[in-house]
Every structure is written in structure tokens, then in C-alpha cells.
Design an enzyme around this catalytic site. Sequence first.
Site, PDB file in Angstrom:
ATOM      1  CD  GLN A  16      23.582  -9.752  17.899  1.00  0.00           C
ATOM      2  OE1 GLN A  16      22.580  -9.354  17.313  1.00  0.00           O
ATOM      3  NE2 GLN A  16      24.173 -10.893  17.573  1.00  0.00           N
ATOM      4  CE1 TYR A  42      11.268 -17.167  12.526  1.00  0.00           C
ATOM      5  CE2 TYR A  42      13.133 -18.459  13.313  1.00  0.00           C
ATOM      6  CZ  TYR A  42      12.621 -17.438  12.526  1.00  0.00           C
ATOM      7  OH  TYR A  42      13.469 -16.692  11.746  1.00  0.00           O
ATOM      8  CG  ASP A  77      18.572 -19.768  17.761  1.00  0.00           C
ATOM      9  OD1 ASP A  77      18.478 -20.729  16.981  1.00  0.00           O
ATOM     10  OD2 ASP A  77      17.872 -18.739  17.651  1.00  0.00           O
ATOM     11  CD  GLU A 129      25.052 -15.905  14.099  1.00  0.00           C
ATOM     12  OE1 GLU A 129      25.225 -14.824  14.706  1.00  0.00           O
ATOM     13  OE2 GLU A 129      23.973 -16.204  13.557  1.00  0.00           O
ATOM     14  N   GLY A 188      27.565 -13.312   5.869  1.00  0.00           N
ATOM     15  CA  GLY A 188      26.787 -14.098   4.925  1.00  0.00           C
ATOM     16  C   GLY A 188      26.827 -13.546   3.515  1.00  0.00           C
ATOM     17  CG  ASP A 244      16.859 -18.037  12.333  1.00  0.00           C
ATOM     18  OD1 ASP A 244      15.949 -17.219  12.566  1.00  0.00           O
ATOM     19  OD2 ASP A 244      17.353 -18.764  13.207  1.00  0.00           O
ATOM     20  CG  ASP A 282      12.281  -8.427  14.486  1.00  0.00           C
ATOM     21  OD1 ASP A 282      11.368  -8.860  13.769  1.00  0.00           O
ATOM     22  OD2 ASP A 282      12.461  -8.790  15.660  1.00  0.00           O
ATOM     23  CE1 TYR A 298      10.270 -14.853  18.311  1.00  0.00           C
ATOM     24  CE2 TYR A 298       9.558 -15.493  16.120  1.00  0.00           C
ATOM     25  CZ  TYR A 298      10.504 -15.516  17.118  1.00  0.00           C
ATOM     26  OH  TYR A 298      11.674 -16.200  16.949  1.00  0.00           O
TER      27      TYR A 298
END
Length: 290
Positions: free
Chosen positions: A38, A68, A93, A113, A145, A162, A165, A230
Site C-alpha cells: 500500500q 480507538y 502501528d 501483520e 492472517g 485491527d 477500511d 475518523y
Amino acid sequence: MDAIQNGWFSEIQNELWPGQSFSLQVKNVLHKEKSKIQDILIIETETYGTCLVLDGIIQCTTRDEFSYQEMISFLPLCSHPNPEKVLIVGGGDGGVAREVSKHPKVKEVHQIEIDDRVVDLSKKFLPRMASGFSSPKLKLMIGDGFQYMKEHKDEFDVIITDSSDPIGPAESLFNESYFGLMKTALREGGIVCSQGGSFWLDPEHVKHVLSGCRVHFPNVSYAVTSIPSYPCGHIGFVIGCLDERRDLKTPIQKFNSEEIDAMDLKYYTSSIHRASFTLPRWIEKYFYEM
């Protein structure tokens, strides 16, 4: 990468929040690159601190990230009688790992991750969040995952997803089949908690995710937290439990004020836990009344 104009960063226009775009005033561009997965952008903002952006969408800011991270972690952890072994899917993160590791009953935290560059850059630019990676409870793996859970059945008490979107690489994490895969990786009475979107933006999407979770979990609910960076200033969580008798709205594990402060929790309390499941009447009817 071209989302900064006249000193302002604006999130990309997309179908998740049609007709609106959240913007932050930028002081400095700290880093930008395209990883194998990404686009990654890290900016220093005027009022929200350091901000991580993936594929043009804000993932976290140092001003409000704790609301969050604490809620996606402590809502499921405090709804389980003994959450000893936890799996985090995503969370590059480090914020969720930081919070999960605080819980006194958690003994092992496994995290998978997909993008190692998010982990590396968070350690450099988001050290308070990335402090979760230094927990002795944590075992971090870089990979898929889906494949990881297929290889680890009946292992975890809590699984926390986590994700970004539901567009691009994270889209599959909102499908009914994903909840089925998580179910196979849980122990008896286990709980899952996933980022569930905003009912102000797309209640139909949230209802779709809830329906997918209900296919595999007899006990499903939706909670919200307040987070100004957000879209619409809040985000929801879809929570599924294999124990149909458990009251997800009432925490099993309750912490007093001294314990809350000792864990450095800024948002989550037992009162906030209960309140987070209280929804406006129109959305309660839409989600729960058949």
C-alpha cells in the site's frame, strides 16, 4: 501521495464516505513511500500530532489514537472471564498490542501483520504506539492472517482485527467467511472484535458485517467510540462471542480508578464499556429488530 494541497491533507474521496472528506493542516511531511502492499504517508499536523495515512485514508493520529486502541482491546478483553491468549490481526502501528499487553490476565499476545513497512515506520515515527512491540508478552509475525488462522485452530481466547477500511487489501476482513475462519481459531467461549465502521456513514454496511458475524456467533453486538480524526468523529466495533449467555454490555473484569491509572488508560472505564453499546433508537431498530 498527491493529497496535500495548499498545506492541507485531505482523505481520498470514496464510496465509504460519499460527499465528504476530512482534512488536516500539515506542518511537515515526515515520510512517504509505496510498500509492496500500500501507499504509506506519515505527516506532522498542526493540531493532531503525527498522523499515519494508508492508501489515502487516515489510520491514526497521536492526538486521539488511544480512544480507538483502548476500546477495540478492552471491550473484548473485559468481556472474557480469562483472556490468557490473544491474537491481533493487523495493527501494524503497535497501538492494539500496547493496550492488550496491559491487561493483567493476558499472558500471550500473537500478532500477524501483512506489511512489515508499517511496523518499521511506526517504530520510527510513532514510538508511543509502537511501544506495544516491545512487550515481552508479544510475538509478532509478518504474513497473511487468513493463512495463520487456518494453521492455528482452537488456540485463542480473543481475536482482535485491527484493520483499515473495507476497500483495498482489508476488504476481505469484513466478509462473513472471515468470521467463520476466526471462529475456528477460538477456544470455547471465545470472543472476536473487529473494526465495524460508522453507522452515520453507511448503516447498511455495518448491518451487513453484523449479519456475517451472526452466521458464526450466537452472541453479537455493536459498540462505538468517539474519535475526532475518523469520518463523522466516531467508529464502531463488531463483537461476537461463542457463549450466547454472556452479557457483552456488562464487563466481567472491572477496574477501579487506581488500576485504570496504573495501566495508563485515558478513555476506557467500566462505565464507558457499558455506555458504548447504547445506540440511538433509529439505529438500534435497524440493527437488531427483525
